[in-house]
Design a protein around this motif. Structure first.
Motif, short mmCIF file in Angstrom:
data_model
loop_
_atom_site.label_atom_id
_atom_site.label_comp_id
_atom_site.label_asym_id
_atom_site.label_seq_id
_atom_site.Cartn_x
_atom_site.Cartn_y
_atom_site.Cartn_z
N ASP A 43 0.82 -1.20 0.00
CA ASP A 43 0.00 0.00 0.00
C ASP A 43 0.86 1.26 0.00
N ILE A 44 0.27 2.34 -0.52
CA ILE A 44 0.96 3.63 -0.56
C ILE A 44 0.00 4.71 -0.08
N VAL A 46 -1.90 7.66 -1.19
CA VAL A 46 -2.28 8.22 -2.48
C VAL A 46 -2.60 9.71 -2.40
N ASP A 177 -2.41 1.52 -4.97
CA ASP A 177 -2.20 2.60 -5.93
C ASP A 177 -3.36 2.62 -6.93
N GLY A 181 -0.10 7.11 -8.29
CA GLY A 181 1.17 7.02 -7.59
C GLY A 181 1.15 7.79 -6.28
N THR A 182 2.30 8.14 -5.77
CA THR A 182 2.44 8.87 -4.52
C THR A 182 3.63 9.80 -4.60
#
Length: 575
Positions: A43-44, A46, A177, A181-182
């Motif tokens: 996980d990121i 967002v 995502d 992206g981040t």
């Protein structure tokens, strides 16, 4: 509680349901702060410009209400500061790219006035959580699941109309995502916690605390090498232990990147099982009444004058001392027509012999007791235990109406419980605003001590309109107000036996919010049996609902004991 007749403790504005910003989810499901699941390793975050390091880039604030400041900040060098007006709630929002059918954890650190955090356009159930304000950084946290075709969601913060400015920093929308992206660096595995310390012990539990670890989003506590519990804070109590037994404890820190190595191990030993304590006989369904240790125009009473309908009698109030956190008790003999300390102690014993519980209440409308450090927590616990020993009180009532720190009040009450034993009665009387969200300090305290808590008798008066557990606004003075607000506590983690309805005994007992005894009885029937409800009907019944509370036995006596005469038998006749 009030020392003067008909005075309102605090002016509260009705908070209508606007823009989806609610403290609870529709259909009775609470948006409970801190209950979101752990993020997966892939996980990121967002959210873009989540720390406001690039000003308001990516964010849009209503009515030009937002700006960035360099102090105070939670992380980095900038934070959002947004100032509501009488017609604007200072809403700052951004659209984030998300993956359909996925779960995201939404969080932000906030400070200052009323602060809300939420997500809309999720494709399923939109969510929000809030805090009534804080002087330090507080993390708001909730979670949402996107719909099968949802590719973007609006996340937002806002304050409340005409209230103080709020600050927000380090917003996170953590999940898969969504294609955008981040711009945030991936988290590193946190370091091992330091400072693990054993606190209060009982015959079946050991309290632990440790230092904060930078970058950690949670902690795992181990007992004798096996996982015992998890928490998002820096303290935990491990229960279901054997008496007079030594255990080894360690703790690790966790975040989306993984789990740290375990801390150094500490040893903690539970207390012996024969710890003496006050006897208690709180019935399944109980009536609580506050007895006034002062004359404010209500009928002056001795404890012996209090009707038998009352199962718990809260002596109001303990007094603050010059030592932070410490309390004492001074019987107002002059104001009570010469009632002596010796008579008072004799009456306590007589009531206890009749199966009643006499507790000392701390706080009230004019209470100035503050428990906000380890030293004051210890002083609070030690001084209350001294009063229990001197007068024979069965327990304590927490009625602090000028602020409460959940961390240190939890430590104080656990310490007192360890001294006094398992028979200790602990009640609480928060105001309605204190129990609107599980992120509030009163609600957190109640949940922190759930294993030793007797009952929370929230004050359903001097309130104005409030949100129910279904997200709708209800006005005080009705069956719906009592049941829909009680539902927040019942669905927010308290046991039904830990929820009571607190109301004035007469129209003179509070500034507003009086309801007839028949309304109280109808609300109890609605919660316990699903009958006599108003427009709000709980999704299930709570036969173990504890009962009702009133301010005060003195105002009840002034009105001919009409309240206890009607509510008492009804409470005791519940299933």
């Amino acid at each position: 509680m009030e020392r003067s007749a008909g005075s309102s403790r605090r002016s509260r504005r009705s908070r209508p349901l606007l823009g989806g910003a609610v403290a609870v989810l529709a259909a009775g499901a609470l948006s409970v702060t801190g209950l979101a699941g752990s993020a997966q390793a892939a996980d990121i975050n967002v959210a873009k410009n989540a720390g406001f390091e690039n000003g308001l880039t990516g964010w849009t604030c209503s009515a030009n209400s937002g700006t960035t400041v360099s102090s105070p900040v939670h992380g980095g060098t900038a934070a959002l500061k947004a100032t509501p007006s009488g017609q604007d709630n200072a809403r700052c929002a951004q659209s984030v790219a998300v993956k359909p059918g996925s779960t995201y954890t939404l969080s932000s650190w906030v400070q200052g006035g009323y602060a809300y955090l939420g997500a809309s356009g999720t494709g399923t159930t939109d969510v929000s959580t809030w805090t009534p304000g804080s002087t330090g950084w507080t993390q708001l946290r909730t979670s949402f699941t996107t719909g099968p075709s949802t590719t973007s969601v609006t996340v937002y913060t806002h304050g409340w109309y005409g209230q103080a400015a709020y600050l927000a920093d380090d917003v996170e929308v953590v999940g898969p995502d969504g294609g955008g992206g981040t711009d945030q660096p991936g988290p590193a595995v946190p370091g091992a916690p330091a400072g693990l310390t054993v606190g209060t012990t009982t015959s079946s539990s050991v309290a632990l605390s440790w230092n904060t670890v930078s970058g950690a989003t949670g902690y795992t506590v181990y007992r004798d090498g096996a996982k015992a519990t998890t928490t998002t804070g820096t303290s935990a109590t491990v229960g279901q232990l054997a008496a007079d037994t030594a255990y080894q404890f360690s703790v690790s820190a966790t975040n989306a990147a993984g789990e740290s190595v375990k801390s150094a191990t500490v040893s903690g030993r539970t207390a012996k099982s024969d710890t003496p304590g006050p006897s208690t006989s709180v019935p399944k369904h109980a009536v609580t009444g506050y007895w006034q240790n002062f004359n404010n125009g209500a009928a002056v009473q001795k404890l012996s004058d209090v009707p038998a309908a009352y199962d718990i009698i809260a002596v109001s109030f303990a007094d603050a001392t010059s030592t932070p956190g410490a309390v004492t008790f001074n019987l107002d003999s002059a104001g009570l027509n010469g009632y002596t300390v010796a008579q008072f102690k004799t009456d306590i014993k007589a009531k206890q012999a009749a199966g009643k519980n006499i507790i000392i209440s701390v706080g009230g409308e004019k209470g100035t007791v503050s428990v906000n450090s380890d030293a004051s927590a210890n002083a609070f616990s030690d001084s209350l235990y001294a009063l229990i020993q001197e007068y024979g009180f069965n327990g304590v009532d927490i009625d602090l109406e000028n602020g409460l720190n959940s961390t240190y009040m939890t430590k104080a009450l656990r310490s007192l419980s360890a001294k006094a034993g398992s028979g200790l009665v602990i009640t609480m009387a928060p105001q309605t605003i204190d129990m609107q969200s599980t992120s509030g300090e009163y609600f957190k305290t109640a949940l922190n001590i759930k294993d030793i808590l007797t009952v929370v008798n929230m004050q359903y008066y001097n309130s104005g309109s409030m949100l129910g557990c279904d997200g709708k606004v209800y006005s005080q003075g009705s069956v719906d107000f009592l049941t829909a607000l009680a539902c927040i506590q019942l669905e927010g983690g308290l046991a039904p036996s830990q929820v009571g309805l607190g109301v004035p005994a007469s129209t003179r007992g509070a500034g507003s919010g009086y309801v007839a005894p028949s309304v109280v009885n109808a609300a109890l029937d609605c919660l316990a049996k699903g009958t006599s409800c108003g427009s709000f009907k709980p999704s299930k019944t709570y036969p173990d609902i504890r009962g009702a509370m009133t301010w005060s036995t003195n105002w009840d006596a002034t009105a001919g004991n009409a309240w206890s005469g009607a509510v008492g038998p009804h409470v005791h006749g519940l299933p």
